[in-house]
Write a protein that holds these residues in place. Sequence first.
Motif, PDB file in Angstrom:
ATOM      1  N   LEU A 186       0.855  -1.183   0.000  1.00 46.74           N
ATOM      2  CA  LEU A 186       0.000   0.000   0.000  1.00 46.74           C
ATOM      3  C   LEU A 186       0.898   1.243   0.000  1.00 46.74           C
ATOM      4  O   LEU A 186       1.744   1.395   0.882  1.00 46.74           O
ATOM      5  CB  LEU A 186      -0.891  -0.028   1.245  1.00 46.74           C
ATOM      6  N   ILE A 187       0.690   2.081  -1.015  1.00 43.60           N
ATOM      7  CA  ILE A 187       1.514   3.291  -1.140  1.00 43.60           C
ATOM      8  C   ILE A 187       0.621   4.488  -0.845  1.00 43.60           C
ATOM      9  O   ILE A 187      -0.355   4.729  -1.562  1.00 43.60           O
ATOM     10  CB  ILE A 187       2.115   3.382  -2.560  1.00 43.60           C
ATOM     11  N   VAL A 188       0.955   5.229   0.204  1.00 45.89           N
ATOM     12  CA  VAL A 188       0.083   6.307   0.660  1.00 45.89           C
ATOM     13  C   VAL A 188       0.878   7.611   0.713  1.00 45.89           C
ATOM     14  O   VAL A 188       1.855   7.721   1.446  1.00 45.89           O
ATOM     15  CB  VAL A 188      -0.483   5.988   2.067  1.00 45.89           C
ATOM     16  N   ASP A 189       0.437   8.586  -0.077  1.00 42.81           N
ATOM     17  CA  ASP A 189       1.197   9.822  -0.213  1.00 42.81           C
ATOM     18  C   ASP A 189       0.506  10.975   0.527  1.00 42.81           C
ATOM     19  O   ASP A 189      -0.599  11.375   0.152  1.00 42.81           O
ATOM     20  CB  ASP A 189       1.324  10.140  -1.713  1.00 42.81           C
ATOM     21  N   GLU A 190       1.148  11.489   1.547  1.00 49.95           N
ATOM     22  CA  GLU A 190       0.655  12.633   2.331  1.00 49.95           C
ATOM     23  C   GLU A 190      -0.835  12.493   2.679  1.00 49.95           C
ATOM     24  O   GLU A 190      -1.641  13.363   2.346  1.00 49.95           O
ATOM     25  CB  GLU A 190       0.840  13.941   1.539  1.00 49.95           C
ATOM     26  N   PRO A 191      -1.210  11.419   3.360  1.00 52.91           N
ATOM     27  CA  PRO A 191      -2.649  11.187   3.537  1.00 52.91           C
ATOM     28  C   PRO A 191      -3.312  12.057   4.595  1.00 52.91           C
ATOM     29  O   PRO A 191      -4.518  12.244   4.569  1.00 52.91           O
ATOM     30  CB  PRO A 191      -2.709   9.722   3.953  1.00 52.91           C
ATOM     31  N   THR A 192      -2.536  12.592   5.522  1.00 52.79           N
ATOM     32  CA  THR A 192      -3.185  13.285   6.651  1.00 52.79           C
ATOM     33  C   THR A 192      -3.182  14.800   6.508  1.00 52.79           C
ATOM     34  O   THR A 192      -3.725  15.490   7.374  1.00 52.79           O
ATOM     35  CB  THR A 192      -2.489  12.917   7.985  1.00 52.79           C
TER      36      THR A 192
END
Lengths: 297, 419
Positions: free
Chosen positions: A154-160
């Motif tokens: 799972l690749i998550v870019d700047e999610p927050t």
Amino acid sequence: MEKIEIKNVNKYYGKKHALKNITLTIDQGMFGLLGRNGAGKTTLMKTLAGLHQKKNGSITICGIPVENTTEIRSITGYLPQEFSMYPNMNVYEALDYLGTLSGMTRSERKKRIDILLKKVNLTEHQHKKVKALSGGMKRRLGIAQALLHDPKVLIVDEPTAGLDPEERIRFRNLLTDAAEERIVILSTHIVGDIEASCEDIAIMNDGKILWKGTVSELINNARGNVFTVNVPQKYLSQIRKNYIVTGMLIQGDYSTVRIVSDAVPDLQGINTDEPNCEDAYMYCLYQNGCEVQGGDE
Amino acid sequence: MMLFFKECRKILFSLTFLIYLVAVIGFYITQFSHDAEEKISQPMQGCEDYGTIAKEVPELLMPEAAEGLVTEYLSGYYTAYPIGFYKEVKLSEKKSAKIAEIITEITGISKRELDGFSDFDEEGITMIPDGNGGYTPVVKEATLPEINIPDTMTYERFRELMRKADKIIGGGSQYSDDNIVGNFSLVPKTYEDALAEYNDIFEKDKITGAYARLFCDYMGIIVSILPVFAAAALANADRKSRMEHLIYTRKISSVKLVLTRFSALAATLAVPVILLAFIASFSVAKLYPENNTDFLAIPKMSVGWLLPNIMFSTALGMALTEISSQLMAVFVQGALWFGSIMRDTELTGDIGRFTLVCRHNSLYDRNAFMENFNEFLFNRIFYTVLAFIIIALTIWIYSEKRKGGLNVIRKNIIGKSKA
């Protein structure tokens, strides 16, 4: 083979050298990629997701070269920094559409969507149109779509970014849950997200990996180089000019200032303090010759 | 198949499709529905005019074509449709001299004599001062040299010279083999010709065939342009909804995704037209209760005539939106459409090999259409094949974009067009 191996990867945007000889191994669990805006995190994320082509070097994800896009797409889930979905589709329809594009059968889609909506707390909003969702709900829908086809990575870019503290914590917990059975790469410029959820991290700046290891190693690296001092407010601007200030607590006419420095600052009443993750990150940037502004806005 | 239905659903519930639907139905009502109430009338004996028909008559064709060439030589401009679109050709002095040589060989008029008619380009209305502070309009008509073709000029040699002239002009001129008879050898129809045509409409066309040509003529105008809006909107929807990367990273192949979207667009845009074709068939059948009409003639012809236009416009809209922007797609298709519509040509049966919008604006003139039927078939197959070639190109563009390959080109194009 559940790991990502990045070896000597370079990437250019025209003449701009966006990724500089990146070498990194990422194992199962939560991995944090920390860096300023423009450090090259998104470029690296997109390269891993097959959205960008590297100039040279090699990347394998669970043993599959990143060039085999069809296979890579079936084992990776990607949540971009900025995204939305067709505004007139409802939550369920949007997930169902993306599931179809992932080659899932109707029954597989139904089963996974129900599980994921429950997990991200959107079951009761499944008939709500995407355009009616709040920012936090949209992010949770984003994580659901990325996990839809049960990817290994799972690749998550700047999610927050842009989420309120409660949503941010909820989101981090979702990622931590997801990381129990897969590789999760979290890219962020928010040190708190990394500190709260990642064990292994890398720090990027100007397209390079400055540092890689565990969060405790990063903190250890800064030990003995973090100081606090109580100073009258009138000296604050002078201190910010001369030192890297990572925190200030104003108490009446005095302020408690946190400083990171290689040598003990020449200030009256200076004390050595235990570094936190933010101090360690700033110290790492400073140690690697990056221009650090500290508290000076 | 599941994806196909999902894409169809997306299109059907879009605003662009609603606008398309309203426009297509509106066009049908305002343009065709009145004609669908008109019965085809039997020619009456003793009428003065039954229209004209293109027939290769050398005695008629030679002086007419020669006059046409002299007129264009003197005006300095030649009309041509090199790839089906109108073009005003201006020749260099060297090429112009070659045309003069052809005219000299045909008519015996020398270049010097021809050039003596220099007032030709002053044709029109000139305002002359009247001496009282006002102006008087003076109409000046061009005078053409008297054209006599000597008996020594054979028809074969004449046609050879016309081919040569066409080549000098760059092809697609009025003197080409494809165009010369239709332009310069029109003979009046006789009562017998008109009656034979009328009988053919009833026997061979089963009546509805004639209405099918008219239906497709009208609907062809609108389906040659409107699908580009729907195609561009769908192709741009992912970008507009910031959903591109969520879709790019899915397992589906670019071939499957682009082909499914193309099929869904072509199908949803064709369905209203086909339904209107059935409504038209029903109206026509009601007009001729005593005749055995072909109920499927209009729908069948709509598929063969209009579907290639829908496919081409859709494919071009998708391709240009992927590589550039919605605006570029609409602009290019609009320019092609406008160029085709504004062709200075007959509206009945004159269908060129590359004409985008085929016209036959008549319930009659069956022969004119049938004479060009092979050209018409070529034309429709050409646009169908072209649509598939463009879609193959779209698949490649989409596939490259998914890998980040064409973003630089796209940014450059958009950047420049914005600048």
